[in-house]
Design an enzyme around this catalytic site. Sequence first.
Site, short mmCIF file in Angstrom:
data_model
loop_
_atom_site.label_atom_id
_atom_site.label_comp_id
_atom_site.label_asym_id
_atom_site.label_seq_id
_atom_site.Cartn_x
_atom_site.Cartn_y
_atom_site.Cartn_z
CG ASP A 180 0.81 0.08 -5.40
OD1 ASP A 180 1.03 1.29 -5.59
OD2 ASP A 180 1.69 -0.73 -5.09
CE LYS B 18 2.25 -1.03 -1.84
NZ LYS B 18 3.52 -0.98 -2.56
N1 URA Z 1 7.21 1.96 -1.98
C1 URA Z 1 5.97 1.71 -2.43
O1 URA Z 1 5.39 0.68 -2.12
N2 URA Z 1 5.37 2.62 -3.23
C2 URA Z 1 5.96 3.77 -3.59
O2 URA Z 1 5.36 4.56 -4.32
C3 URA Z 1 7.26 4.02 -3.12
C4 URA Z 1 7.85 3.10 -2.30
#
Ligand code: URA
Length: 436
Positions: free
Chosen positions: A163, A189
Amino acid sequence: MSATPGEILRKKRFGAELNETEIRAFVKGVVDGEFADYQTAALLMAICIHGMTERETLALTLAMAKSGDTLHMEDVPGVKADKHSTGGVGDTTSLILTPLVAACGVKMAKMSGRGLGFTGGTLDKLESIPGMNVNIPIHAFKDIVRKVGCAIVGQSAELAPADKVLYALRDVTETVDCLPLIVSSILSKKLAAGCDVVVLDVKMGSGALMETEEQATKLAQAMVRIGNLSGKHFSALITDMNQPLGNYIGNALEVEEAIDVLSGKIAGDLRDVSLELGAYILLGAKAVETMAEGRRLLLEKLKNGEGLAKLGEMIAAQGGNPKVIGNTSLLPKARYSAEVKAQSDGYVAAIQTADVGMAAKMLGAGRERKEDAIDPSVGIILRKRIGDFVHAGESLFTVKFQDSAKAAGAMTKLRQAVRLEKQPVPQPKLIRAVVE
Ligand code: URA
Ligand code: CA
């Protein structure tokens, strides 16, 4: 043989569905470098243009969740719950519902990243408490969750590293606001952090990732659906962010407001959203049978002081001074204070929440870049909410500051953030929808 970046790119370019093997090869390639940044960026753009099926989104989410360390919480007895907000201003629900839910017997194990929001994230708010340590190794984190029932710490393990790479590329390629990419980013996450029950607070309005209720509902539905397919219990609330949720914006200020809510000194939107999110957690954890029972139990823990006491226990377990729960003057205070006053009579019709957040950041409450320091003492107190009548010369905002040059800029921003009207204006509906 796994597919090459070129094969995967070609397939998605023409709008075909990627299979699980291809998606796993992509996520692995993002982390180990087999996918060059330009190939990853091209695939992200193709995903934005063609979208992703539910199967693709689930595969992407699971592959990202497994791209680094995953937390195993099985050795902590009982249901472990977590909550996630898509981000707002004056949004201190975590500090309120975490101890309240724990006081009801459901464990809250929160591992937060350090956001780049308008104010600091939950970790920065907690660090404004003298002595408070959020950098706690996993075994000690689990110990605190076992003994106290809740803990909020920074990510010590590397959760969902894919991510980080994807988000950095999305940020510079206009591919942030793409539903399957947001869903997989947030959920990966949460899944890596190992909780059983997750409640999502999806914000809508002038200070939110999703501006309209329709967009926010689509995001919430996709996240709940994919989250539940992963085998965990997910639910979501769509809540209003057309004005800051609480009246205090800033790090120590938000801790103070959370303590005031838990002490029963103040009610209002911040308390209401915290109780509603908390009740969904209790319901998801099967600690209660109905939402009404959940709300009632949480309110009881608020009124009898057990929620506040639990916050004190958590603070003490994490090295902080638990006396703050009875004496908020122990929190850092800004040296100076100034008022932003209304120029005319009228009803508060609109507040540009994002601009209020920006003003807090200009004062030093938030950070521009990861390595920036924040000032825990500075911030803004909202004196009027949408629907309130204000007389010319009355205060709209109190600004708490250390540096008068920064305060001047912030106060200009705040003056422009409020629109007054002659006619009465209804209060915005706080909880817009529920997705289960
Ligand atoms: N928050 C996140 O963690 N990821 C996104 O893509 C948008 C908001
Ligand atoms: Ca966030």
